[in-house]
Structures are given as structure tokens and as C-alpha cells.
Scaffold this motif. Structure first.
Motif, short mmCIF file in Angstrom:
data_model
loop_
_atom_site.label_atom_id
_atom_site.label_comp_id
_atom_site.label_asym_id
_atom_site.label_seq_id
_atom_site.Cartn_x
_atom_site.Cartn_y
_atom_site.Cartn_z
N GLY A 126 0.81 -1.22 0.00
CA GLY A 126 0.00 0.00 0.00
C GLY A 126 0.84 1.27 0.00
O GLY A 126 0.59 2.18 -0.79
N THR A 127 1.85 1.32 0.87
CA THR A 127 2.68 2.53 0.92
C THR A 127 3.43 2.73 -0.40
O THR A 127 3.60 3.86 -0.86
N HIS A 128 3.85 1.63 -1.01
CA HIS A 128 4.56 1.70 -2.29
C HIS A 128 3.64 2.27 -3.38
O HIS A 128 4.04 3.15 -4.15
N TRP A 129 2.40 1.75 -3.44
CA TRP A 129 1.46 2.22 -4.47
C TRP A 129 1.06 3.67 -4.25
O TRP A 129 0.97 4.46 -5.21
N VAL A 130 0.81 4.04 -3.01
CA VAL A 130 0.43 5.44 -2.71
C VAL A 130 1.56 6.38 -3.13
O VAL A 130 1.32 7.42 -3.75
N LYS A 131 2.79 6.00 -2.82
CA LYS A 131 3.95 6.83 -3.22
C LYS A 131 4.00 6.98 -4.74
O LYS A 131 4.16 8.09 -5.27
N ASP A 132 3.88 5.88 -5.47
CA ASP A 132 3.98 5.93 -6.93
C ASP A 132 2.85 6.73 -7.56
O ASP A 132 3.06 7.48 -8.52
N LEU A 133 1.64 6.58 -7.03
CA LEU A 133 0.50 7.32 -7.57
C LEU A 133 0.64 8.82 -7.29
O LEU A 133 0.31 9.66 -8.14
N LEU A 134 1.15 9.17 -6.11
CA LEU A 134 1.37 10.59 -5.80
C LEU A 134 2.47 11.18 -6.69
O LEU A 134 2.42 12.35 -7.06
N HIS A 135 3.45 10.35 -7.03
CA HIS A 135 4.50 10.83 -7.95
C HIS A 135 3.91 11.15 -9.32
O HIS A 135 4.27 12.16 -9.94
N LYS A 136 3.00 10.30 -9.78
CA LYS A 136 2.32 10.56 -11.06
C LYS A 136 1.59 11.91 -11.01
O LYS A 136 1.67 12.71 -11.94
N ILE A 137 0.88 12.14 -9.90
CA ILE A 137 0.14 13.41 -9.76
C ILE A 137 1.11 14.58 -9.71
O ILE A 137 0.90 15.62 -10.35
N LYS A 138 2.20 14.42 -8.97
CA LYS A 138 3.19 15.49 -8.80
C LYS A 138 3.77 15.94 -10.14
O LYS A 138 3.96 17.14 -10.38
N VAL A 139 4.05 14.99 -11.04
CA VAL A 139 4.67 15.36 -12.33
C VAL A 139 3.64 15.65 -13.41
O VAL A 139 3.99 15.81 -14.59
N GLY A 140 2.36 15.70 -13.04
CA GLY A 140 1.32 16.07 -13.99
C GLY A 140 0.80 14.94 -14.84
O GLY A 140 0.11 15.18 -15.84
N GLU A 141 1.08 13.69 -14.45
CA GLU A 141 0.62 12.53 -15.22
C GLU A 141 -0.55 11.81 -14.55
O GLU A 141 -1.06 10.83 -15.07
N GLY A 142 -0.96 12.27 -13.40
CA GLY A 142 -2.03 11.62 -12.67
C GLY A 142 -3.41 11.97 -13.19
O GLY A 142 -3.61 13.01 -13.83
N THR A 143 -4.39 11.09 -12.91
CA THR A 143 -5.78 11.31 -13.33
C THR A 143 -6.70 11.16 -12.12
O THR A 143 -6.27 10.77 -11.03
N GLU A 144 -7.98 11.44 -12.32
CA GLU A 144 -8.98 11.27 -11.26
C GLU A 144 -9.00 9.81 -10.79
O GLU A 144 -9.23 9.54 -9.61
N LYS A 145 -8.77 8.88 -11.70
CA LYS A 145 -8.76 7.47 -11.33
C LYS A 145 -7.63 7.16 -10.34
O LYS A 145 -7.77 6.32 -9.46
N ASP A 146 -6.51 7.86 -10.50
CA ASP A 146 -5.39 7.67 -9.58
C ASP A 146 -5.75 8.17 -8.18
O ASP A 146 -5.38 7.56 -7.17
N VAL A 147 -6.46 9.30 -8.13
CA VAL A 147 -6.91 9.83 -6.84
C VAL A 147 -7.86 8.84 -6.18
O VAL A 147 -7.73 8.54 -4.99
N GLU A 148 -8.80 8.31 -6.97
CA GLU A 148 -9.75 7.31 -6.43
C GLU A 148 -9.02 6.08 -5.93
O GLU A 148 -9.37 5.50 -4.89
N LEU A 149 -7.97 5.68 -6.65
CA LEU A 149 -7.21 4.49 -6.25
C LEU A 149 -6.46 4.73 -4.94
O LEU A 149 -6.39 3.84 -4.09
N ILE A 150 -5.92 5.95 -4.75
CA ILE A 150 -5.24 6.28 -3.50
C ILE A 150 -6.21 6.14 -2.32
O ILE A 150 -5.89 5.56 -1.29
#
Length: 423
Positions: free
Chosen positions: A352-376
Motif C-alpha cells: 500500500g505505501t509503495h502504491w500510494v507513493k507511486d500514484l502521488l508521484h504521477k500526480i506530482k509530475v502532472g501525469e495523474g488522473t482522477e482514477k489515480d486519486v480514487e485508487l489512493i
């Protein structure tokens, strides 16, 4: 309310770490009183009456914790948790370096209270200076007859050893610390049994924080009833707050419990750096949920007030964040820390901590989507509420979800705009 010195009264003395100075200001007088004039039960009751709560994070009543130790023929162990690894926290390091004899005195009194004859001071491995100073203080105490056989000639035996950790954040959790002391991998243990029943070497054990032990000599000197008059009814005493971040005068401040957070930030610490606006406050170390500026201005520095805002006083680390703070970056950095420090024993935490970190990195660099937020948020639900042996996964959730909820717009601005394709 406001500044009040109890632990830090003699902070200005350059030799405050020495036995000579400590005794010159009344050091070890409380120990004499505790050993020669008080029974173990009286010491425990005095600490209970003081209302002292653990200063390490959980805030559990100290006297109650000591009272859980069973009357048994098994050896009883006393451990000081000096593994200060919570991001933003640096007040225990100061106590170890400046007032090691206050800690030692508090531990010997606590040992008498629970009938322990062996104690350990477990210090974070990176605190090289603090380890050297505490080891020297222990040697001084032995030479002066304050430790070892027949303490002060009053018939009580107590030995104390200093143990250096290996730099693992997880060893701040008491059962992982106990495993580490036994020479095992620093993995938390399932509870029950709790350390009070089966701790170090499967014997009754008490683990308290550095600041908690440092309060004990003062309680014995002034009595629990007098100590309870300081602070608030449910959060008595003073508290050391390590204030960092965007503030004009960062540092360690000893204030009375119940002091308004607004007073701490603006009067005691001089306000926000460069006269910017306050954006948010992390009130008790990185694992305590973030407070908005509006919430911070209504809060007081005690357990009940911070809990009413759905956060924690925790380790006493107050991190001030100004209007210039990039909260997406901040949240990612904290998630990265928890991912790195997970011991890997429990799947929800390890993955869980690994996935949360990776998804937040996607958001940080502008590659994240609403689905990533929902997944977090979905991952967060699976990481909290007793799904793991220790609270590290919960700490990650508390560092991430409240920030993403309270500052939703800031995260939304970084999301990649999904373009719908029409056929």
C-alpha cells in the motif's frame, strides 16, 4: 499559558550534561526521596495523580502503564525509547545531549516503581553525539554510586545500559524496539500479549519516551497533585514542541499544555517567515493529519483540542507551512518516507505505501488522473483500521488522505486533463 520551564530551566548552562552541574541544581534529590521515603506503590500513585501522559506519541497515562506490570518473580525490564525518527521531531535529541542525568534519574525512580533492576536506553543510531554524552553520563552515575549495586547506599540495585539502534524508523514502535534489543530484526509484534506482560525476553517490560522519563523527577519533587495544576485538567504539565518549517524562530519551546497554537506560532515563534500567510500546520509529527490555517487558529496545544480537530498531538513536532508550500510535493515526500521505512512484514503496508507513493508521484509530475486519486483513497481504506500489526500504514494514510481532502483543489490542478475521443 505560554512558555513555562520545567525540563529546560537550566538550558543555558554549557555544562548542563554533567553530573556536577545536575547535582548543583538539585539533581538526584528526587531519587533520594523516592528510594528512602516512598514505596513502589506510592511512586506509581504519585505519577498517576500527576496525570502525566506519554510524550512519545500515543499520550497514554504513564502511571497506568506502570500499574499494568504484574507482581511476579520474573525479571522486569525498563526501556527508554530514544529512537526519535518521526519527521519534524527533534526534542528528545536535545534532552539526551543537554540533560542525560535528568533522564537517568527518572529511569531509576521508574525502576523502583515497577521493581526493575535492569534498564536500557535505546537511542537512534544517527544520534552519535547524544550516544556519547549519555554513555559518559551513565559512567558518571556508576562512579557516583547512583547506578549499580546499592544505589546511594539505600539498598536498591539498578543497572543501566545504552544501546544504539541501526537507523530504522519502525524501531520507534515499542515491540519492534524490543525485538531489536534482543538482536532480532526490528519487526513489530502482534499484541496481545502486551510488553507489560511479555516484553523483553518474554518478561514484564515498560517502555517510555525520553521526555516522559525526564518529567518523573519533577513530579516526585513537587508531588503529583502540584504537577497536575500545570496545563489543563486532562493534559497536565508542560510539553516540548519542536517547531520547524516556515516560521521566523524555529526551535524547541517548552510551553504549558493548553497554550493556544496561535500564541505558539505568532508570539513565541515570531510569526510566518517573510510575513507570508499561514497555509497549514502539521501539529504532531508527519503522521498527524494536517490542519488548515483556520483550524490551527482555533486549536490549543493539548491532546483533547487537537483530537477534536481529528488530528493528534503526537510527538510534539509542529511543522508550519506557509502559502508558498507545494502540498502535492510535501505529501509525496511523506508517502515516500513511509514507503521506504515500511518493514515489509504486512502486505497492506508493504504494497500500500509503495502504491500510494507511486500514484502521488504521477500526480506530482502532472501525469495523474482522477482514477489515480480514487485508487489512493481505495488503497487507504485497505491500509488502515487494524489490517496491519503496527500503525505505520495508518500513519501513511493520515499523512496523505486528510491533505488530499482538505486541499483538493491543489491536487486537482496537477491532474492530467483526460481528453474524450468521439468516433
Amino acid at each position: 499559558m505560554g512558555l513555562k520551564t520545567l525540563l529546560t530551566t537550566h538550558i543555558g548552562a554549557g555544562d548542563s550534561h554533567t553530573l556536577k552541574h545536575y547535582q548543583s541544581v538539585g539533581g538526584y534529590e528526587s531519587l533520594k526521596k523516592a528510594i528512602s521515603e516512598m514505596t513502589a506503590e506510592q511512586i506509581v500513585n504519585d505519577v498517576k495523580n500527576s496525570g502525566l501522559r506519554g510524550r512519545g506519541g500515543a499520550g497514554f497515562p504513564t502511571g497506568n502503564k506502570w500499574g499494568f506490570i504484574p507482581k511476579t518473580e520474573k525479571p522486569k525490564y525498563l526501556i527508554c525509547n530514544g529512537d526519535e525518527g518521526e519527521p519534524g521531531t527533534f526534542k528528545d535529541r536535545m534532552l539526551l545531549e543537554r540533560f542525560p542525568h535528568m533522564l537517568i534519574e527518572g529511569m531509576i525512580i521508574a525502576a523502583k516503581a515497577i521493581d526493575s533492576h535492569q534498564g536500557y536506553i535505546y537511542i537512534r543510531g544517527e544520534f552519535h553525539k547524544g550516544i556519547r554524552i549519555v554513555e559518559t553520563a551513565v559512567e558518571e552515575a556508576y562512579k557516583a554510586g547512583l547506578l549499580g549495586k546499592n544505589v546511594l547506599g539505600l539498598g536498591y540495585d539498578f543497572d543501566l545500559a545504552v544501546y544504539s539502534g541501526a537507523g530504522a524508523y519502525i524501531c520507534g514502535e515499542e515491540s519492534a524496539l524490543i525485538n531489536s534489543l534482543e538482536g532480532r530484526r526490528g519487526h513489530p509484534r502482534l499484541k496481545p500479549p502486551f510488553p507489560a506482560v511479555s516484553g523483553l525476553y518474554a518478561c514484564p517490560t515498560v517502555v517510555n519516551n525520553v521526555e516522559t522519563f525526564c518529567n518523573v523527577p519533577h513530579i516526585i519533587r513537587m508531588t503529583g497533585e502540584e504537577y497536575k495544576k500545570i496545563g489543563t485538567e486532562k493534559s497536565p504539565g508542560t510539553r516540548l514542541f519542536a517547531v520547524s518549517g516556515h516560521v521566523k524562530k524555529p526551535g524547541i519551546y517548552e510551553v504549558e499544555m493548553g497554550t493556544p497554537m496561535k500564541e505558539l506560532i505568532y508570539d513565541i515563534c515570531g510569526g510566518i517567515k517573510n510575513d507570508k500567510s499561514l497555509k497549514a500546520v502539521i501539529p504532531g509529527g508527519s503522521s498527524s493529519p494536517i490542519l488548515t490555517a483556520e483550524e490551527a487558529m482555533t486549536a490549543t496545544m493539548d491532546y483533547e483540542s487537537i483530537a477534536s480537530l481529528k488530528s493528534m498531538l503526537g510527538s510534539g513536532a509542529v511543522i508550519i507551512l506557509s502559502e508558498e508550500t507545494d502540498l502535492v510535493e510535501t505529501t509525496y515526500r511523506l508517502a515516500e518516507f513511509y514507503s521506504h521505512e515500511s518493514c515489509g512484514q504486512c502486505t497492506p503496508c508493504r504494497e500500500g505505501t509503495h502504491w500510494v507513493k507511486d500514484l502521488l508521484h504521477k500526480i506530482k509530475v502532472g501525469e495523474g488522473t482522477e482514477k489515480d486519486v480514487e485508487l489512493i483513497f481505495s488503497l487507504s481504506r485497505n491500509m488502515e483500521g487494524g489490517t496491519t500489526i503496527c500503525p505505520l500504514a495508518d500513519a501513511c494514510v493520515m499523512a496523505v488522505r486528510p491533505t488530499m481532502t482538505k486541499f483538493k483543489e491543489e491536487f486537482s490542478l496537477r491532474l492530467k486533463k483526460e481528453v474524450s475521443v468521439s468516433h
